[in-house]
Design a protein around this motif. Structure first.
Motif, PDB file in Angstrom:
ATOM      1  N   GLY A  20       0.786  -1.428   0.003  1.00 50.74           N
ATOM      2  CA  GLY A  20      -0.114  -0.067  -0.033  1.00 50.74           C
ATOM      3  C   GLY A  20       0.630   1.324   0.037  1.00 50.74           C
ATOM      4  N   SER A  21       0.365   2.331  -0.686  1.00 48.72           N
ATOM      5  CA  SER A  21       0.794   3.780  -0.581  1.00 48.72           C
ATOM      6  C   SER A  21       2.320   3.744  -1.470  1.00 48.72           C
ATOM      7  N   GLN A  22       2.399   2.592  -2.217  1.00 49.96           N
ATOM      8  CA  GLN A  22       3.598   2.753  -3.010  1.00 49.96           C
ATOM      9  C   GLN A  22       3.411   3.276  -4.520  1.00 49.96           C
ATOM     10  N   VAL A  23       4.059   4.084  -4.761  1.00 51.10           N
ATOM     11  CA  VAL A  23       4.047   4.595  -6.413  1.00 51.10           C
ATOM     12  C   VAL A  23       4.872   3.651  -7.480  1.00 51.10           C
ATOM     13  N   ALA A  24       4.507   3.654  -8.544  1.00 46.58           N
ATOM     14  CA  ALA A  24       4.949   2.865  -9.645  1.00 46.58           C
ATOM     15  C   ALA A  24       5.329   3.580 -10.792  1.00 46.58           C
ATOM     16  N   ASP A  25       6.328   3.798 -11.182  1.00 46.43           N
ATOM     17  CA  ASP A  25       6.714   4.532 -12.326  1.00 46.43           C
ATOM     18  C   ASP A  25       6.960   3.590 -13.563  1.00 46.43           C
ATOM     19  N   LEU A  26       5.969   3.791 -14.451  1.00 45.09           N
ATOM     20  CA  LEU A  26       6.030   2.792 -15.725  1.00 45.09           C
ATOM     21  C   LEU A  26       6.635   3.878 -16.853  1.00 45.09           C
ATOM     22  N   PHE A  27       7.439   2.709 -17.668  1.00 46.23           N
ATOM     23  CA  PHE A  27       8.087   3.299 -19.011  1.00 46.23           C
ATOM     24  C   PHE A  27       8.050   2.150 -19.876  1.00 46.23           C
ATOM     25  N   ALA A  28       7.627   2.264 -20.823  1.00 46.35           N
ATOM     26  CA  ALA A  28       7.599   1.267 -22.162  1.00 46.35           C
ATOM     27  C   ALA A  28       8.267   1.831 -23.363  1.00 46.35           C
ATOM     28  N   VAL A  35       9.270  -1.212 -14.767  1.00 46.54           N
ATOM     29  CA  VAL A  35       8.430  -0.459 -13.757  1.00 46.54           C
ATOM     30  C   VAL A  35       9.271  -0.521 -12.593  1.00 46.54           C
ATOM     31  N   THR A  36       9.373   0.741 -12.070  1.00 49.77           N
ATOM     32  CA  THR A  36      10.046   0.910 -10.658  1.00 49.77           C
ATOM     33  C   THR A  36       9.302   1.461  -9.762  1.00 49.77           C
ATOM     34  N   ALA A  37       9.769   0.821  -8.572  1.00 51.79           N
ATOM     35  CA  ALA A  37       9.038   1.011  -7.177  1.00 51.79           C
ATOM     36  C   ALA A  37       9.897   2.365  -6.673  1.00 51.79           C
ATOM     37  N   CYS A  38       9.008   3.537  -6.768  1.00 51.63           N
ATOM     38  CA  CYS A  38       9.598   4.743  -6.542  1.00 51.63           C
ATOM     39  C   CYS A  38      10.375   4.791  -5.249  1.00 51.63           C
ATOM     40  N   SER A  39      11.544   5.440  -5.315  1.00 54.70           N
ATOM     41  CA  SER A  39      12.719   5.672  -4.241  1.00 54.70           C
ATOM     42  C   SER A  39      12.356   6.740  -3.632  1.00 54.70           C
ATOM     43  N   MET A  40      11.360   7.859  -3.781  1.00 57.79           N
ATOM     44  CA  MET A  40      11.137   9.018  -3.252  1.00 57.79           C
ATOM     45  C   MET A  40      10.798   8.612  -1.515  1.00 57.79           C
ATOM     46  N   ASP A  41      11.668   9.123  -0.703  1.00 57.19           N
ATOM     47  CA  ASP A  41      11.390   9.033   0.573  1.00 57.19           C
ATOM     48  C   ASP A  41      11.658  10.342   1.406  1.00 57.19           C
ATOM     49  N   LEU A  42      11.980  11.443   0.603  1.00 57.74           N
ATOM     50  CA  LEU A  42      11.990  12.663   1.242  1.00 57.74           C
ATOM     51  C   LEU A  42      10.830  13.520   1.394  1.00 57.74           C
ATOM     52  N   GLU A  43       9.999  13.013   0.417  1.00 57.83           N
ATOM     53  CA  GLU A  43       8.490  13.587   0.437  1.00 57.83           C
ATOM     54  C   GLU A  43       7.646  12.270   0.430  1.00 57.83           C
ATOM     55  N   PRO A  44       6.355  12.847   1.261  1.00 55.59           N
ATOM     56  CA  PRO A  44       5.319  11.292   1.668  1.00 55.59           C
ATOM     57  C   PRO A  44       4.524  10.930   0.474  1.00 55.59           C
ATOM     58  N   ILE A  45       5.251  10.792  -0.674  1.00 54.88           N
ATOM     59  CA  ILE A  45       4.247  10.197  -1.694  1.00 54.88           C
ATOM     60  C   ILE A  45       4.207   8.675  -1.808  1.00 54.88           C
ATOM     61  N   ASN A  46       5.130   8.253  -1.017  1.00 53.73           N
ATOM     62  CA  ASN A  46       5.048   6.661  -0.993  1.00 53.73           C
ATOM     63  C   ASN A  46       4.673   6.379   0.395  1.00 53.73           C
ATOM     64  N   GLY A  47       3.815   7.218   1.180  1.00 51.63           N
ATOM     65  CA  GLY A  47       3.361   7.103   2.641  1.00 51.63           C
ATOM     66  C   GLY A  47       4.627   7.269   3.592  1.00 51.63           C
ATOM     67  N   ASP A  48       4.828   6.604   4.473  1.00 48.30           N
ATOM     68  CA  ASP A  48       5.984   6.618   5.465  1.00 48.30           C
ATOM     69  C   ASP A  48       7.280   6.011   5.147  1.00 48.30           C
TER      70      ASP A  48
END
Length: 204
Positions: A37-45, A180-193
């Motif tokens: 839950g609360s995890q962004v998925a970046d998709l490229f093709a 597909v990448t499991a977004c690495s951003m953890d400096l802003e709360p886009i992926n929850g905590d």
């Protein structure tokens, strides 16, 4: 990487802050599952037949007249051809086509000290497996990302609304490599905590 011909479903696990590449035959489906839950998925093709024809977010926005993706629409290539169609949404339905992928440059601009994993680096590692080396990292489709646009044109990245097991399903309109990448951003709360894994399911 060969285009699959088997009808046996395949599962790919994507650990937190990493990525994966899969190849879909025409008509095959890719389901992206938010495991915790609360995890962004970046998709490229990119077309499996032409490395110069990749999924273009600007072309897709302009052709669909939408800022955000919705079931029933196609994701178009730089040549205005459909690569993937958005077939099913088993999530709250909030996704993004505005934000660039996180990158080493982004983390430096945010004054993060030292190394930080990023979607851009994970994209390049995965793309190299099929000899795809674009000069610039394409803009991704950010499934599950919540970036509401305000009346004044501003927008904010907010925590994803997905629960464990929520998913989206795409159908390949041509033979296509999908990253597909499991977004690495953890400096802003886009992926929850915290950043968490994704799962891919590929089948007919």
């Amino acid at each position: 990487m060969k285009v699959p011909t088997s009808d046996v479903p395949t599962t790919v696990e994507i650990p937190a802050q990493s990525g994966a590449i899969v190849t879909l035959a025409t008509g095959h489906r890719l389901t992206i599952i938010d495991v915790e839950g609360s995890q962004v998925a970046d998709l490229f093709a990119v077309s499996a037949n032409d490395a110069d024809e990749w999924l273009s977010v600007p072309v897709t926005r302009a052709s669909s007249w939408r800022l955000f993706p919705a079931v029933g629409q196609s994701f178009l290539s730089t040549a205005y051809r459909p690569l993937l169609s958005f077939e099913r949404d088993d999530s709250p339905g909030v996704h993004d086509m505005l934000e660039a992928p996180c990158s080493p440059e982004m983390y430096r601009a945010m004054a993060f000290p030292g190394y930080h994993p990023s979607c851009s680096e994970n994209f390049r590692t995965a793309a190299a497996r099929v000899d795809w080396h674009p000069q610039c990292v394409p803009d991704p489709v950010n499934f599950f990302q919540r970036t509401p646009v305000e009346a004044d044109g501003s927008f904010t990245a907010l925590p994803a609304l997905t629960s464990p097991g929520d998913s989206v399903t795409l159908r390949a309109e041509t033979a296509v490599h999908v990253i597909v990448t499991a977004c690495s951003m953890d400096l802003e709360p886009i992926n929850g905590d915290r950043c968490t894994p994704l799962r891919l399911e590929i089948g007919p």
